[in-house]
Design a protein around this motif. Structure first.
Motif, PDB file in Angstrom:
ATOM      1  N   VAL A   1       0.847  -1.193   0.000  1.00 27.79           N
ATOM      2  CA  VAL A   1       0.000   0.000   0.000  1.00 27.79           C
ATOM      3  C   VAL A   1       0.881   1.240   0.000  1.00 27.79           C
ATOM      4  CG1 VAL A   1      -1.726  -1.275   1.320  1.00 27.79           C
ATOM      5  CG2 VAL A   1      -0.201   0.314   2.503  1.00 27.79           C
ATOM      6  N   LEU A   2       0.309   2.357  -0.405  1.00 30.67           N
ATOM      7  CA  LEU A   2       1.049   3.611  -0.474  1.00 30.67           C
ATOM      8  C   LEU A   2       1.192   4.193   0.930  1.00 30.67           C
ATOM      9  CD1 LEU A   2       2.401   5.697  -2.311  1.00 30.67           C
ATOM     10  CD2 LEU A   2       0.178   6.815  -2.553  1.00 30.67           C
ATOM     11  N   VAL A   3       2.432   4.326   1.374  1.00 31.46           N
ATOM     12  CA  VAL A   3       2.743   4.842   2.702  1.00 31.46           C
ATOM     13  C   VAL A   3       3.538   6.134   2.536  1.00 31.46           C
ATOM     14  CG1 VAL A   3       3.829   4.332   4.924  1.00 31.46           C
ATOM     15  CG2 VAL A   3       2.878   2.469   3.553  1.00 31.46           C
ATOM     16  N   HIS A   4       3.043   7.226   3.111  1.00 33.65           N
ATOM     17  CA  HIS A   4       3.703   8.531   2.986  1.00 33.65           C
ATOM     18  C   HIS A   4       5.055   8.520   3.679  1.00 33.65           C
ATOM     19  CE1 HIS A   4       4.554  12.776   3.737  1.00 33.65           C
ATOM     20  NE2 HIS A   4       3.591  13.128   2.903  1.00 33.65           N
ATOM     21  N   THR A   5       5.131   8.011   4.884  1.00 31.33           N
ATOM     22  CA  THR A   5       6.311   7.841   5.751  1.00 31.33           C
ATOM     23  C   THR A   5       6.826   9.124   6.399  1.00 31.33           C
ATOM     24  OG1 THR A   5       8.224   8.102   4.234  1.00 31.33           O
ATOM     25  CG2 THR A   5       7.092   5.950   4.248  1.00 31.33           C
TER      26      THR A   5
ATOM     27  N   GLY B   1       6.711   6.676  10.724  1.00 32.94           N
ATOM     28  CA  GLY B   1       7.083   7.847   9.951  1.00 32.94           C
ATOM     29  C   GLY B   1       6.446   9.124  10.453  1.00 32.94           C
ATOM     30  N   ALA B   2       5.231   9.017  10.995  1.00 31.08           N
ATOM     31  CA  ALA B   2       4.525  10.204  11.476  1.00 31.08           C
ATOM     32  C   ALA B   2       5.062  10.694  12.809  1.00 31.08           C
ATOM     33  CB  ALA B   2       3.026   9.903  11.604  1.00 31.08           C
ATOM     34  N   ASP B   3       5.747   9.834  13.548  1.00 31.25           N
ATOM     35  CA  ASP B   3       6.307  10.194  14.853  1.00 31.25           C
ATOM     36  C   ASP B   3       7.692   9.555  14.949  1.00 31.25           C
ATOM     37  OD1 ASP B   3       6.740  11.032  17.422  1.00 31.25           O
ATOM     38  OD2 ASP B   3       5.327   9.641  18.359  1.00 31.25           O
ATOM     39  N   GLN B   4       8.640  10.147  14.244  1.00 31.30           N
ATOM     40  CA  GLN B   4       9.929   9.497  14.038  1.00 31.30           C
ATOM     41  C   GLN B   4      10.794   9.458  15.284  1.00 31.30           C
ATOM     42  OE1 GLN B   4      11.759  11.073  10.451  1.00 31.30           O
ATOM     43  NE2 GLN B   4       9.861  10.851   9.310  1.00 31.30           N
ATOM     44  N   MET B   5      10.467  10.248  16.278  1.00 30.45           N
ATOM     45  CA  MET B   5      11.187  10.203  17.550  1.00 30.45           C
ATOM     46  C   MET B   5      10.374   9.496  18.642  1.00 30.45           C
ATOM     47  SD  MET B   5      14.242  11.407  17.597  1.00 30.45           S
ATOM     48  CE  MET B   5      15.415  12.598  16.896  1.00 30.45           C
ATOM     49  N   GLY B   6       9.213   8.974  18.273  1.00 23.82           N
ATOM     50  CA  GLY B   6       8.334   8.386  19.269  1.00 23.82           C
ATOM     51  C   GLY B   6       8.633   6.924  19.520  1.00 23.82           C
ATOM     52  N   ARG B   7       8.339   6.482  20.724  1.00 23.60           N
ATOM     53  CA  ARG B   7       8.448   5.053  21.040  1.00 23.60           C
ATOM     54  C   ARG B   7       7.336   4.601  21.980  1.00 23.60           C
ATOM     55  NH1 ARG B   7      13.668   4.795  25.187  1.00 23.60           N
ATOM     56  NH2 ARG B   7      14.738   6.380  23.977  1.00 23.60           N
ATOM     57  N   GLY B   8       6.371   5.497  22.243  1.00 29.46           N
ATOM     58  CA  GLY B   8       5.279   5.159  23.147  1.00 29.46           C
ATOM     59  C   GLY B   8       4.037   4.726  22.394  1.00 29.46           C
ATOM     60  N   PRO B   9       2.899   4.658  23.090  1.00 29.43           N
ATOM     61  CA  PRO B   9       1.653   4.232  22.445  1.00 29.43           C
ATOM     62  C   PRO B   9       1.227   5.195  21.341  1.00 29.43           C
ATOM     63  CG  PRO B   9       1.467   4.231  24.853  1.00 29.43           C
ATOM     64  CD  PRO B   9       2.738   4.942  24.524  1.00 29.43           C
ATOM     65  N   VAL B  10       0.560   4.663  20.344  1.00 29.24           N
ATOM     66  CA  VAL B  10      -0.001   5.479  19.270  1.00 29.24           C
ATOM     67  C   VAL B  10      -1.213   6.210  19.821  1.00 29.24           C
ATOM     68  CG1 VAL B  10      -0.995   5.439  16.951  1.00 29.24           C
ATOM     69  CG2 VAL B  10       0.790   3.785  17.587  1.00 29.24           C
ATOM     70  N   PRO B  11      -1.400   7.509  19.538  1.00 27.97           N
ATOM     71  CA  PRO B  11      -2.544   8.250  20.071  1.00 27.97           C
ATOM     72  C   PRO B  11      -3.877   7.566  19.757  1.00 27.97           C
ATOM     73  CG  PRO B  11      -0.975   9.762  19.066  1.00 27.97           C
ATOM     74  CD  PRO B  11      -0.503   8.380  18.741  1.00 27.97           C
ATOM     75  N   ALA B  12      -4.727   7.487  20.763  1.00 28.93           N
ATOM     76  CA  ALA B  12      -6.008   6.810  20.604  1.00 28.93           C
ATOM     77  C   ALA B  12      -6.871   7.478  19.540  1.00 28.93           C
ATOM     78  CB  ALA B  12      -6.747   6.775  21.941  1.00 28.93           C
ATOM     79  N   ALA B  13      -6.823   8.826  19.463  1.00 32.12           N
ATOM     80  CA  ALA B  13      -7.651   9.534  18.481  1.00 32.12           C
ATOM     81  C   ALA B  13      -7.212   9.207  17.065  1.00 32.12           C
ATOM     82  CB  ALA B  13      -7.582  11.042  18.728  1.00 32.12           C
ATOM     83  N   LEU B  14      -5.906   9.029  16.855  1.00 29.53           N
ATOM     84  CA  LEU B  14      -5.410   8.662  15.521  1.00 29.53           C
ATOM     85  C   LEU B  14      -5.915   7.277  15.141  1.00 29.53           C
ATOM     86  CD1 LEU B  14      -1.867   9.312  14.119  1.00 29.53           C
ATOM     87  CD2 LEU B  14      -2.993   7.120  13.742  1.00 29.53           C
ATOM     88  N   LEU B  15      -5.817   6.334  16.057  1.00 33.03           N
ATOM     89  CA  LEU B  15      -6.306   4.987  15.785  1.00 33.03           C
ATOM     90  C   LEU B  15      -7.804   4.985  15.537  1.00 33.03           C
ATOM     91  CD1 LEU B  15      -4.271   2.965  18.443  1.00 33.03           C
ATOM     92  CD2 LEU B  15      -3.809   3.198  15.989  1.00 33.03           C
ATOM     93  N   ASP B  16      -8.540   5.814  16.282  1.00 34.78           N
ATOM     94  CA  ASP B  16      -9.981   5.910  16.090  1.00 34.78           C
ATOM     95  C   ASP B  16     -10.300   6.461  14.708  1.00 34.78           C
ATOM     96  OD1 ASP B  16     -12.750   5.819  17.050  1.00 34.78           O
ATOM     97  OD2 ASP B  16     -12.631   8.002  17.002  1.00 34.78           O
TER      98      ASP B  16
END
Length: 329
Positions: free
Chosen positions: A210-214, A250-265
């Motif tokens: 699939v097309l991933v912006h990254t 790619g959207a949070d390149q310095m992140g290592r915690g949980p993905v925001p719930a609102a984004l997943l929703d």
């Protein structure tokens, strides 16, 4: 008379922009935009008042990483894929010049988007943050309905593509290790290769490219300032045919915690489904965080980064790389 301030552009650049834009109209005003760390971008105003964006690739091709070869051609390709998909919120390509005769690099000219870069809004309140995250998740789901025929980087010059995701992703990571060696950048290469080998079966679960912006960070998102509604997305030059989960790293390149719930929703509400919460899906997310940390570490030398910020940036990328490898162990 061309109005070129601020900032002023030198005469050769003005002449080149005038020539490139001639099929669209007469150049009245041009200014270089700041914020990007790869390409050089200009906002140009034509005689009829139309504003367009002109993007040029770096000319020092000997300082490019392997995956960055002919990168601007990927940007034009993705925008063309989105031309009949207004829900993908991308600019429209007006012209390209890939001859490298007028300017010493590829040139892509696109429409100017409305909205304000999210990065310019500063700290957001909780409600606006949730709106941004939910809209971003929904955008990701829509983008991931665009399917390709093979995995990896679209630009042929890289050679980083294959029939399967384990092959393509392995080549992508391997190229970064090779680039690091060429630039004398120390990396835990053996641990990276071991992680790829250990989790090959998890990667093999991805069967549809699939097309991933990254690169969906705040600088590449345009929003309506009053509401936080996502109205535009730019800078698709790093797009990959791959796993939807790569988008989260790619959207949070310095992140290592949980993905925001609102984004997943937002992703779920638009019909998408990440593989989070499964052993294979969680392993892949850590692999992609490892990959992004490699990119951030390896690009430092060829880009010639300097400044007080660099020490902290390098340390954070290095710490995230090792956190990902520890999780993958």
């Amino acid at each position: 008379m061309l109005d070129t301030t601020p900032p002023s552009l030198d005469a050769p650049t003005l002449t080149a922009l005038t020539t490139v834009l001639a099929p669209l109209g007469r150049l009245e005003h041009a200014e270089q935009l700041t914020g990007g760390m790869f390409a050089t971008t200009y906002r140009a105003t034509l005689a009829d008042g139309t504003q367009v964006v002109v993007k040029t690739a770096p000319t020092a091709t000997d300082r490019l990483l392997t995956y960055e070869l002919d990168l601007l051609r990927t940007e034009a390709l993705v925008y063309d894929l989105a031309v009949d998909r207004p829900d993908l919120l991308m600019p429209r390509v007006l012209l390209t010049d890939l001859t490298r005769n007028v300017l010493p690099s590829d040139v892509v000219v696109v429409t100017h988007l409305d909205g304000t870069p999210l990065v310019d809004l500063g700290e957001l309140d909780e409600g606006t943050t949730r709106t941004v995250e939910r809209d971003l998740g929904a955008f990701m789901a829509r983008l991931h309905t665009v399917h390709g025929t093979r995995f990896g980087y679209p630009n042929e010059a890289t050679g980083l593509h294959a029939a399967t995701w384990p092959e393509a992703f392995g080549a992508m990571a391997g190229a970064l290790l090779d680039d690091a060696a060429a630039w004398g950048t120390e990396l835990p290469a053996a641990r990276v290769r071991a992680a790829l080998h250990r989790h090959a079966a998890a990667l093999a679960e991805v069967r549809t490219p699939v097309l991933v912006h990254t690169d969906l960070w705040a600088g590449n998102l345009f929003v309506e300032p009053a509401t936080g509604e996502l109205v535009g997305v730019i800078d698709t030059e790093r797009a990959v045919w791959g796993d939807p989960l790569l988008e989260l790293a790619g959207a949070d390149q310095m992140g290592r915690g949980p993905v925001p719930a609102a984004l997943l929703d937002g992703y779920t509400s638009a019909g998408g489904s990440f593989a989070l919460g499964t052993p294979a899906g969680d392993a892949r997310l850590w692999l992609y965080r490892m990959y992004m940390s490699l990119v951030l570490t390896v690009e430092i030398a060829p880009r010639g980064y300097t400044g007080d910020w660099l020490v902290g940036h390098r340390a954070a990328a290095w710490a995230n790389l090792h956190a990902a490898l520890d999780a993958l162990d």
